[in-house]
Design an enzyme around this catalytic site. Sequence first.
Site, mmCIF file in Angstrom:
data_model
loop_
_atom_site.group_PDB
_atom_site.id
_atom_site.type_symbol
_atom_site.label_atom_id
_atom_site.label_comp_id
_atom_site.label_asym_id
_atom_site.label_seq_id
_atom_site.Cartn_x
_atom_site.Cartn_y
_atom_site.Cartn_z
ATOM 1 N N LYS A 76 -13.593 -3.399 9.218
ATOM 2 C CA LYS A 76 -13.991 -4.087 7.990
ATOM 3 C C LYS A 76 -13.058 -5.258 7.706
ATOM 4 C CE LYS A 76 -10.545 -2.513 5.314
ATOM 5 N NZ LYS A 76 -9.661 -3.251 4.386
ATOM 6 N N SER A 94 -8.606 -9.293 -1.716
ATOM 7 C CA SER A 94 -8.488 -8.788 -0.351
ATOM 8 C C SER A 94 -7.672 -9.767 0.480
ATOM 9 C CB SER A 94 -9.882 -8.627 0.266
ATOM 10 O OG SER A 94 -9.818 -8.629 1.675
ATOM 11 N N ARG A 95 -6.602 -9.264 1.115
ATOM 12 C CA ARG A 95 -5.755 -10.137 1.923
ATOM 13 C C ARG A 95 -6.511 -10.701 3.129
ATOM 14 N NH1 ARG A 95 -0.524 -6.372 2.648
ATOM 15 N NH2 ARG A 95 -2.181 -4.819 2.698
ATOM 16 N N ARG A 100 12.235 0.185 5.354
ATOM 17 C CA ARG A 100 13.043 -0.200 6.518
ATOM 18 C C ARG A 100 14.313 -0.933 6.090
ATOM 19 N NH1 ARG A 100 9.198 -3.920 9.529
ATOM 20 N NH2 ARG A 100 8.179 -4.016 7.503
ATOM 21 N N ALA A 152 -4.047 -1.928 -3.467
ATOM 22 C CA ALA A 152 -2.748 -1.361 -3.808
ATOM 23 C C ALA A 152 -2.453 -1.472 -5.295
ATOM 24 C CB ALA A 152 -1.650 -2.051 -2.993
ATOM 25 N N LYS A 182 -4.538 0.494 8.744
ATOM 26 C CA LYS A 182 -5.897 0.182 9.189
ATOM 27 C C LYS A 182 -5.825 -0.875 10.285
ATOM 28 C CE LYS A 182 -7.805 1.024 4.561
ATOM 29 N NZ LYS A 182 -8.530 0.431 3.407
ATOM 30 N N GLY A 185 -10.253 3.766 3.325
ATOM 31 C CA GLY A 185 -11.320 3.570 2.355
ATOM 32 C C GLY A 185 -11.029 2.425 1.404
ATOM 33 N N PHE A 231 0.823 -1.208 0.000
ATOM 34 C CA PHE A 231 0.000 0.000 0.000
ATOM 35 C C PHE A 231 0.856 1.257 0.000
ATOM 36 C CE2 PHE A 231 -3.254 2.927 1.881
ATOM 37 C CZ PHE A 231 -4.160 2.815 0.840
#
Length: 321
Positions: free
Chosen positions: A185, A248-249, A31, A134, A103, A130, A12
């Site tokens: 969600k 969606s993961r 990182r 990605a 999130k 929202g 993302f």
Amino acid sequence: MSRIGVIGAGAFGTALGICFARKTPTLLWARDAEQAACMQRERRNFKRLPGATLPEGLTATGELPDLSDAEILVLALPAQMTASFLNASGRDLPDVPVVLAAKGISVDGLELQTDIASRWLAAPLAVLTGPGFASEIANGLPTALTLAARDRKIGRNLQEALSTETLRLYLSSDPVGAQIGGALKNVIALACGIAIGSGLGESARAALMTRGFFEMSRLALAMGGQAETLSGLSGLGDLALTCGTEQSRNFSAGLRFGQAGQVSPGTTVEGLATARAASALADSEAIEMPIVRAVSAILDGQISVSSAMQDLLSRPLKEEH
């Protein structure tokens, strides 16, 4: 033109960096310094977002001081890492508005991202959340997200700076509600994935989405959020996207759990930790959240999927509110 710094080179964070860089010079901090050097050299994030090309306006770096001249910072690390990062490096960041893009609710302190960030940062805070995958954001597909900030003037400035030709930001003054929608969600998406993976059917998924939305709203109201926020992009919109596709993961993780009884390691699935945190919050606030509690118990091995579903179906009959 505001120079933007994105902290976190996951899928993302990379997607946001790519999107912003088409309009504004953007730095993307990773990182792993070796990963940053590879991204800068190859113009790809092979580890997290291999299908997207880094545009000319995006510079990848592994050096945090490179962000010192940024005018806006977007913090896109995993939600459970926000506290440790800011504890170690918050004092080294420039005093500019910080947009929180993770999130999740922290497991350790049961805190929202703004609660965590405010302990280390005196800068203005906003929330970006929202329905947006990605890969689609990176590839320039049209996406609408919520940008929530208590200070309307700062919010409008950030809205103007971060919106692009393909990314449309809608302004909200309710960061609490926006964060609850974005975090919860993921838990409901896990529930939907578990249901489909266990063979419970599409009707079960629809019921979990609908009743899960009410649980999201209850928690948001209890924590000072606004009900109408949950009806927007950061609540209902994100719920619809996340619960309906294996892209969606969180849904995919639930699907694998329903099929095999475990979640594959190595992928950031924010809903796993948030399920436990939200269940603990529900207990502390005495809020009725049976679906969230069931997901947490299933993931912790305290109850089977069939037993959880039986418990949900055997709850006292009531009117729909």
